[in-house]
Design a protein around this motif. Structure first.
Motif, PDB file in Angstrom:
ATOM      1  N   VAL A   1       0.862  -1.196   0.000  1.00 55.81           N
ATOM      2  CA  VAL A   1       0.000   0.000   0.000  1.00 55.81           C
ATOM      3  C   VAL A   1       0.896   1.242   0.000  1.00 55.81           C
ATOM      4  CG1 VAL A   1      -1.851  -1.192   1.250  1.00 55.81           C
ATOM      5  CG2 VAL A   1      -0.099   0.071   2.542  1.00 55.81           C
TER       6      VAL A   1
ATOM      7  N   PHE B   1      -0.764   4.721   4.527  1.00 51.78           N
ATOM      8  CA  PHE B   1      -2.120   4.169   4.411  1.00 51.78           C
ATOM      9  C   PHE B   1      -2.379   3.239   5.597  1.00 51.78           C
ATOM     10  CE2 PHE B   1      -5.091   0.892   2.910  1.00 51.78           C
ATOM     11  CZ  PHE B   1      -6.112   1.668   2.379  1.00 51.78           C
TER      12      PHE B   1
ATOM     13  N   TYR C   1      -3.545   0.324   6.752  1.00 51.73           N
ATOM     14  CA  TYR C   1      -3.975  -0.971   6.226  1.00 51.73           C
ATOM     15  C   TYR C   1      -4.796  -1.743   7.259  1.00 51.73           C
ATOM     16  CZ  TYR C   1      -3.677  -5.667   4.200  1.00 51.73           C
ATOM     17  OH  TYR C   1      -3.984  -6.901   3.686  1.00 51.73           O
TER      18      TYR C   1
ATOM     19  N   ALA D   1      -8.199  -0.620   7.184  1.00 46.81           N
ATOM     20  CA  ALA D   1      -8.843  -0.893   5.899  1.00 46.81           C
ATOM     21  C   ALA D   1      -9.287  -2.342   5.762  1.00 46.81           C
ATOM     22  CB  ALA D   1      -7.888  -0.537   4.758  1.00 46.81           C
TER      23      ALA D   1
ATOM     24  N   LEU E   1     -12.267  -3.542   0.039  1.00 45.57           N
ATOM     25  CA  LEU E   1     -10.977  -3.024  -0.400  1.00 45.57           C
ATOM     26  C   LEU E   1     -10.862  -3.181  -1.909  1.00 45.57           C
ATOM     27  CD1 LEU E   1      -8.458  -2.042   1.329  1.00 45.57           C
ATOM     28  CD2 LEU E   1      -7.501  -4.312   0.919  1.00 45.57           C
ATOM     29  N   ARG E   2     -10.266  -2.185  -2.568  1.00 45.15           N
ATOM     30  CA  ARG E   2      -9.950  -2.308  -3.993  1.00 45.15           C
ATOM     31  C   ARG E   2      -8.502  -2.763  -4.124  1.00 45.15           C
ATOM     32  NH1 ARG E   2     -10.748   3.254  -6.544  1.00 45.15           N
ATOM     33  NH2 ARG E   2      -9.949   3.823  -4.495  1.00 45.15           N
TER      34      ARG E   2
ATOM     35  N   PRO F   1      -2.048   2.301  -6.515  1.00 43.21           N
ATOM     36  CA  PRO F   1      -2.372   3.047  -5.299  1.00 43.21           C
ATOM     37  C   PRO F   1      -2.011   4.533  -5.393  1.00 43.21           C
ATOM     38  CG  PRO F   1      -1.128   1.056  -4.793  1.00 43.21           C
ATOM     39  CD  PRO F   1      -1.014   1.287  -6.263  1.00 43.21           C
TER      40      PRO F   1
ATOM     41  N   GLY G   1      -4.911   6.402  -7.230  1.00 47.12           N
ATOM     42  CA  GLY G   1      -6.261   6.193  -6.735  1.00 47.12           C
ATOM     43  C   GLY G   1      -7.037   5.086  -7.420  1.00 47.12           C
TER      44      GLY G   1
ATOM     45  N   ASP H   1      -6.672   0.564  -3.540  1.00 51.45           N
ATOM     46  CA  ASP H   1      -6.165   0.814  -2.189  1.00 51.45           C
ATOM     47  C   ASP H   1      -4.869   0.052  -1.939  1.00 51.45           C
ATOM     48  OD1 ASP H   1      -8.573   2.292  -1.334  1.00 51.45           O
ATOM     49  OD2 ASP H   1      -9.557   0.331  -1.449  1.00 51.45           O
TER      50      ASP H   1
END
Length: 222
Positions: free
Chosen positions: A107, A111, A113, A116, A123-124, A157, A160, A163
């Motif tokens: 990531v 970020f 994680y 997330a 999550l993408r 990432p 955008g 993620d």
């Protein structure tokens, strides 16, 4: 269709090729041209009955399964994905313990994680290892939208698109250069010898001694 009298081995350029050369030499086989110095996609060896096909890493299992190559070498990452689409199609007798690395989740630096991937989160994830990624996050109870990419994974990432990414990590240098950090290992990866099942039966007299030589030359894990 008449059988090709030569044995054919499928290899990809790069690290796997370079780390296979010493194993071939210990088996008494020298590749007489190097793919970096030649435009040829079929390379001769010091044995008249063995030639090397240079193909994309992700295509090695296909060439072997469908008989265009009698055997080849591919990474566990590639083989795992391939076996999900083509179960039972390849014989994988030897883990060669070469081209070792790992599949990991990465990531952007900073970020969160852990937040997330809390239970029930979504999550993408950008990756070319779709099955590996889906199964990894399913075990964690995380819903994922998989975005399949074939290269430049580190961009996803940063712009955008995703993620996180799931990709091969060796030294981590590419991640660091692009402001990413590996946050979780998914699986260790090494390269394996794979064999066409029909060739193993019909051409055992010439193929088995090469397989035995590879096994004896394989470095121990550690």
């Amino acid at each position: 269709m008449t059988q090709n009298p030569q044995l054919t081995m499928a290899l990809s350029k790069g690290r796997i090729f370079e780390e296979t050369l010493p194993l071939l030499e210990q088996a008494g086989i020298v590749v007489t041209e190097h793919p970096d110095q030649s435009r040829k996609l079929i390379l001769p060896t010091s044995r008249d009955d063995l030639r090397i096909l240079i193909v994309r890493a992700s295509d090695v299992p296909t060439y072997v399964q469908y008989g265009a190559a009698d055997f080849g070498i591919a990474g566990k990452d590639v083989l795992y994905e391939y076996s999900k689409e083509h179960p039972g199609g390849l014989y994988q007798p030897i883990d060669l313990n070469i081209a070792r690395c790992r599949l990991a989740v990465a990531v952007r630096e900073g970020f969160d994680y852990d937040a997330a991937v809390r239970q029930g989160a979504r999550l993408r994830v950008a990756t070319k290892y779709v099955n590996v990624a889906r199964e990894h996050f399913a075990r964690k109870g995380v819903y994922v939208d998989i975005i399949k990419l074939y290269g430049s994974m580190e961009l996803a990432p940063l712009v955008g698109l995703a993620d996180a990414i799931v990709d091969v990590v060796s030294t981590g240098g590419t991640l660091r250069a692009n402001g990413l950090v590996a946050v979780e290992d998914v699986m260790p990866v090494s390269s394996r010898l794979i064999v066409n099942q029909a060739a193993l039966k019909t051409r055992a007299a010439v193929l088995q001694p090469i397989l035995d030589a590879f096994e004896q030359a394989t470095p121990s894990q550690g």
